[in-house]
Design a protein around this motif. Sequence first.
Motif, PDB file in Angstrom:
ATOM      1  N   TYR B  88      53.151  -2.956  38.343  1.00  0.00           N
ATOM      2  CA  TYR B  88      52.127  -2.288  37.251  1.00  0.00           C
ATOM      3  C   TYR B  88      51.358  -3.654  37.024  1.00  0.00           C
ATOM      4  O   TYR B  88      50.565  -3.193  36.763  1.00  0.00           O
ATOM      5  CB  TYR B  88      54.062  -2.612  35.782  1.00  0.00           C
ATOM      6  N   TYR B  89      51.829  -4.912  36.932  1.00  0.00           N
ATOM      7  CA  TYR B  89      51.021  -5.316  37.068  1.00  0.00           C
ATOM      8  C   TYR B  89      50.020  -6.451  37.860  1.00  0.00           C
ATOM      9  O   TYR B  89      48.702  -6.011  37.605  1.00  0.00           O
ATOM     10  CB  TYR B  89      51.461  -6.881  36.598  1.00  0.00           C
ATOM     11  N   ILE B  90      49.877  -5.633  38.679  1.00  0.00           N
ATOM     12  CA  ILE B  90      48.824  -5.688  40.238  1.00  0.00           C
ATOM     13  C   ILE B  90      48.670  -5.017  40.655  1.00  0.00           C
ATOM     14  O   ILE B  90      47.838  -4.435  41.508  1.00  0.00           O
ATOM     15  CB  ILE B  90      49.734  -6.097  41.217  1.00  0.00           C
ATOM     16  N   ILE B  93      48.678  -0.712  35.709  1.00  0.00           N
ATOM     17  CA  ILE B  93      47.915  -1.356  34.511  1.00  0.00           C
ATOM     18  C   ILE B  93      46.327  -1.243  34.942  1.00  0.00           C
ATOM     19  O   ILE B  93      45.940  -1.108  33.492  1.00  0.00           O
ATOM     20  CB  ILE B  93      47.497  -3.753  34.585  1.00  0.00           C
ATOM     21  N   PHE B  94      45.852  -1.532  35.787  1.00  0.00           N
ATOM     22  CA  PHE B  94      44.310  -0.936  36.042  1.00  0.00           C
ATOM     23  C   PHE B  94      44.064   0.571  35.601  1.00  0.00           C
ATOM     24  O   PHE B  94      43.104   0.775  35.906  1.00  0.00           O
ATOM     25  CB  PHE B  94      43.984  -1.197  38.150  1.00  0.00           C
ATOM     26  N   ASN B  95      45.064   1.480  36.397  1.00  0.00           N
ATOM     27  CA  ASN B  95      45.074   2.756  35.801  1.00  0.00           C
ATOM     28  C   ASN B  95      46.199   3.534  34.998  1.00  0.00           C
ATOM     29  O   ASN B  95      46.359   4.675  35.322  1.00  0.00           O
ATOM     30  CB  ASN B  95      45.268   3.566  37.533  1.00  0.00           C
ATOM     31  N   ASN B  96      45.624   2.235  34.145  1.00  0.00           N
ATOM     32  CA  ASN B  96      46.312   3.155  32.614  1.00  0.00           C
ATOM     33  C   ASN B  96      47.987   3.913  32.436  1.00  0.00           C
ATOM     34  O   ASN B  96      48.115   4.258  31.903  1.00  0.00           O
ATOM     35  CB  ASN B  96      45.408   4.106  32.046  1.00  0.00           C
ATOM     36  N   ALA B 166      50.516 -23.959  33.589  1.00  0.00           N
ATOM     37  CA  ALA B 166      50.508 -23.038  34.199  1.00  0.00           C
ATOM     38  C   ALA B 166      50.767 -21.580  33.830  1.00  0.00           C
ATOM     39  O   ALA B 166      50.321 -20.526  33.817  1.00  0.00           O
ATOM     40  CB  ALA B 166      50.636 -22.401  36.050  1.00  0.00           C
ATOM     41  N   ILE B 169      49.236 -20.550  30.670  1.00  0.00           N
ATOM     42  CA  ILE B 169      47.993 -19.347  30.967  1.00  0.00           C
ATOM     43  C   ILE B 169      48.477 -18.245  30.729  1.00  0.00           C
ATOM     44  O   ILE B 169      47.726 -16.975  30.586  1.00  0.00           O
ATOM     45  CB  ILE B 169      47.167 -20.102  31.927  1.00  0.00           C
ATOM     46  N   ALA B 170      48.845 -17.995  32.162  1.00  0.00           N
ATOM     47  CA  ALA B 170      49.655 -16.791  32.548  1.00  0.00           C
ATOM     48  C   ALA B 170      50.215 -16.181  31.514  1.00  0.00           C
ATOM     49  O   ALA B 170      49.771 -14.854  30.931  1.00  0.00           O
ATOM     50  CB  ALA B 170      51.040 -16.398  33.797  1.00  0.00           C
ATOM     51  N   TYR B 173      47.857 -14.995  28.244  1.00  0.00           N
ATOM     52  CA  TYR B 173      46.652 -13.697  29.418  1.00  0.00           C
ATOM     53  C   TYR B 173      47.710 -12.808  29.030  1.00  0.00           C
ATOM     54  O   TYR B 173      47.260 -11.613  28.675  1.00  0.00           O
ATOM     55  CB  TYR B 173      46.847 -14.010  30.524  1.00  0.00           C
ATOM     56  N   THR B 176      47.987 -10.575  25.758  1.00  0.00           N
ATOM     57  CA  THR B 176      46.552  -9.778  25.560  1.00  0.00           C
ATOM     58  C   THR B 176      46.556  -8.237  26.283  1.00  0.00           C
ATOM     59  O   THR B 176      45.949  -8.255  25.977  1.00  0.00           O
ATOM     60  CB  THR B 176      45.749 -10.638  25.528  1.00  0.00           C
ATOM     61  N   VAL B 177      47.556  -7.804  27.604  1.00  0.00           N
ATOM     62  CA  VAL B 177      47.127  -7.497  28.674  1.00  0.00           C
ATOM     63  C   VAL B 177      48.057  -6.252  28.150  1.00  0.00           C
ATOM     64  O   VAL B 177      48.277  -5.345  27.957  1.00  0.00           O
ATOM     65  CB  VAL B 177      47.269  -7.350  29.805  1.00  0.00           C
TER      66      VAL B 177
END
Lengths: 535, 387
Positions: B88-90, B93-96, B166, B169-170, B173, B176-177
Amino acid sequence: MKKLISIVLILCFTGWVMADDEGAEKDSSRSFPITNYIYKADRNTNPSADHSKFEILKQPFENAHQLTAACLSCHTERDKEIMITSHWNWEREDVLEGKGKVKLGKKNILNNFCIGVKGSEATCTRCHIGYGWKDKSFNFKDPLNIDCVICHDNSGTYKKGKGMAGYPDPSVNLNYVAQSVGQPGRDNCGVCHFWGGGGNNVKHGDLDVSMLDVKREVDVHMTTEGEDMSCVDCHVTEKHQMAGKVYALSSENKDRATCVQCHTNKPHTDEILNDHMIRIACQTCHIPVYAKENATKMWWDWSSAGRLDEDGHPMHENDAYGNHNYLSIKGNFVYDDDVVPEYYWFNGLANHQLISDKIDTVPLQMNTLYGSYRDKGEFQSSVEPSKIWPVKVHRGKQIYDTILKTLIQPKLWDKEKGKGAYWVDFDWDEASRVGMEYVGQPYSGAYGFIETEMYWPLNHQVSPASESLKCVDCHTRNNGRLASLTDFYLPGRDRNAFLDGFGIIVIVGAIVGVIIHSILRRYLRRKCFFQKETN
Amino acid sequence: MEKIYIYKIFERFWHWSQALIIGFLGVTGFEIHGSFSLFGFENAVRWHSIAAWVFLILIVFAIFWHFTSGEWRQYIPTTKLLKEQFMYYIGGIFNNAPHPTNKTVYNKFNPLQRITYLGLKILVIPVIVTSGFLYLYFQYPKFGIEFQSLEPIALIHTFGAYILLAFVIAHVYLTTVTGVKSFSSIKAMITGWEEMEDEEIKIVVEEEMEVALQEIKGKLKAGDEKSDLLDDALGAVEEKLGVKRETFFRDAIAESSAGYFCIGKDGYYKEVNDAWLNLYKYNSKNEIIDQHYRLSRTEEDFKELEASVMKVLQGETINHGEVKRICKDGSEGYHTLTLSPVYIDDEISCFEGFIIDTTAKHLAEHEMLKKKIRLAERQKKNKEENN
């Protein structure tokens, strides 16, 4: 819940507040523990006896020996104490690594200043606590040869004559001196220890005439604006045996005068600073610079000696600050003031280049200071782990035998020409031959000049706490004070390039990953919406 | 869009104070490392040590909380949906694409989070804390322990710091997604209330119901007061979710696979759900609302049921056995049912219950019985022939 939060907050704040308190107290004079020390205000400085009332000291003294006899007539047995001290013998038994028990002292050790006393005793022994040591024939067993007043004169009028083998200058009034004796003051010690090497502050770098009346910034202990301590307050003396010694001459970790004898081994309120004392000498932080008031000699090149003026007379040249930078009899010098010390691991053990030792390294170490970071725990070789010490390193070039590979003891001084003394004849070969014959060592006839280094751990002219080194003087990436000591990991200075590279890749990778991911999300999502709408 | 209460107060206090302390340790730590100058080395060292102790205290509290609250179970790693979450993360997630997992009070973390947080808790943090305290107290000989060099300790400590940085940071991020809006996850961590899509909320409510019903089941077996228990359980759900029972209970009922009915004390249907309509083969609610319940009962069944209803209207809750129903088309079906009174202003105004279809079971049992009879008859016949 709120209680919990407030408890944790209170914990945090008290921690910080306590830390701040420590900072505030740092510069106050009594915030650190001192033991066995009498503050100036509590000292009784009245003399125990008034020597001007003793008849025996009013007699006309024909010579200095009679004065000594007068002293000893009351102070019996003191001569025996004196005659076993190194101030008298100019040597003591020390153990040298690889050389076993050796009798070492000014009598036989070579340095890279005036090299050595042998052959030139009559002038050098102006700093001996005796009368008449002009050559090997001096009787160390005769109590009347002791010079009591060089240390005990409180009149300030006593002085020894130049080239008189320790006898007083003819101008001295021995009666006046004898009637004003007392505990040694800093000028008694200073006359030799400030002027060693032929000039003020030449040798030590942290002992000079400015200490007779010294500012607090220069010497927080001896300052005449404050505690006004004398030399013997630290160099505690019992039966004429004085604590403390200098590693220019000695080699064993014993009989030292230390900071902790007053300040204890936990002088700071900050635990981290106290921990530092396990591997760092007090002097390292508290003597940030040396030669604060007067310049000290950093370089002495004997090889250029012998240049005479047009009339064939010895001459001298000065640098811009009035310090000698050339003397015909001694060669070139470099003086410097406010010098930043060099730092070395040191465990209290030293070695010495004896006159019979072969030269195997260049530059030659006249006195090697032992120690390393690893010198601790199971690898510890002295009574305590090696510590980082501030050291004055005196470098120079001096004469050596190029065939036998040994240092040379040249004869330097004589009253008359033609006896081989370099300072009057300016002939290295003859001075070497006469000098080496005098000490009973071979000389091949071939000489040269070799670079040498001599190490003087610093102890004096301790600065006020506010002037001491700060963390970042050492804990800094570049050009820190300890940049030359690379055999250990120093936080703030050291890092592992591989690990930091890895860290940067991981962090930058994470950031770049996040950026790419968010861009893809925005871009691809919009595209999807667009497609859906058109469908 | 509704809000669900996910993060409890200690959890939020712990999370944010931990974030603050780790951030502060990071800044002072990297100053000690020599990466930059900010507070000054001396202050950095002093404050880093103090913060380390505060952090340790917090860790002790957090460990205590995890075990007493049972929250440690949230960190039990699972491979279920792990791959899906990663994909999903890779990809998704980009395709809703929808989230492969849902956040609930009982399952706050997706499988990736579980593994990551567990790794932090049992690997990264312990390594940093241990190396940190060795750094603080054993760089010089203490208690007969002496390290030959500070270097390995310092490097391990620094390594841990890089990994943690590290992660932060991840982590920041991803907060927020994954929420409904960019900052809804962070807001949830501050207030405890997480905004969710209606779909997600239904899943959450169902899960809560399931847990509540399981609890009630356990208590029923123990023989406690029955009607109070249901109320208690629903009250608990309400409290945990922070939602009004009225809204979501009704929604849940509407979605339930069990048939639901509510009948006024006069005997007329007030409410049924889709599952009920299905079982009774009605097409819409209008056909049944305001009808009397005798409509779907045989004469003798109705009498029996009436007796039960009387009891319910006296305030009893009844777990009724199997009953026969008459559907709209006249066909028959079987179900079990529960009956419980509904109070409005402390007075019983109606009664409600669930029906669970048992027709298939009933028929199966019937067929089984017939088969047994046939077998018995055949055996009997065989015996006679043999004789």
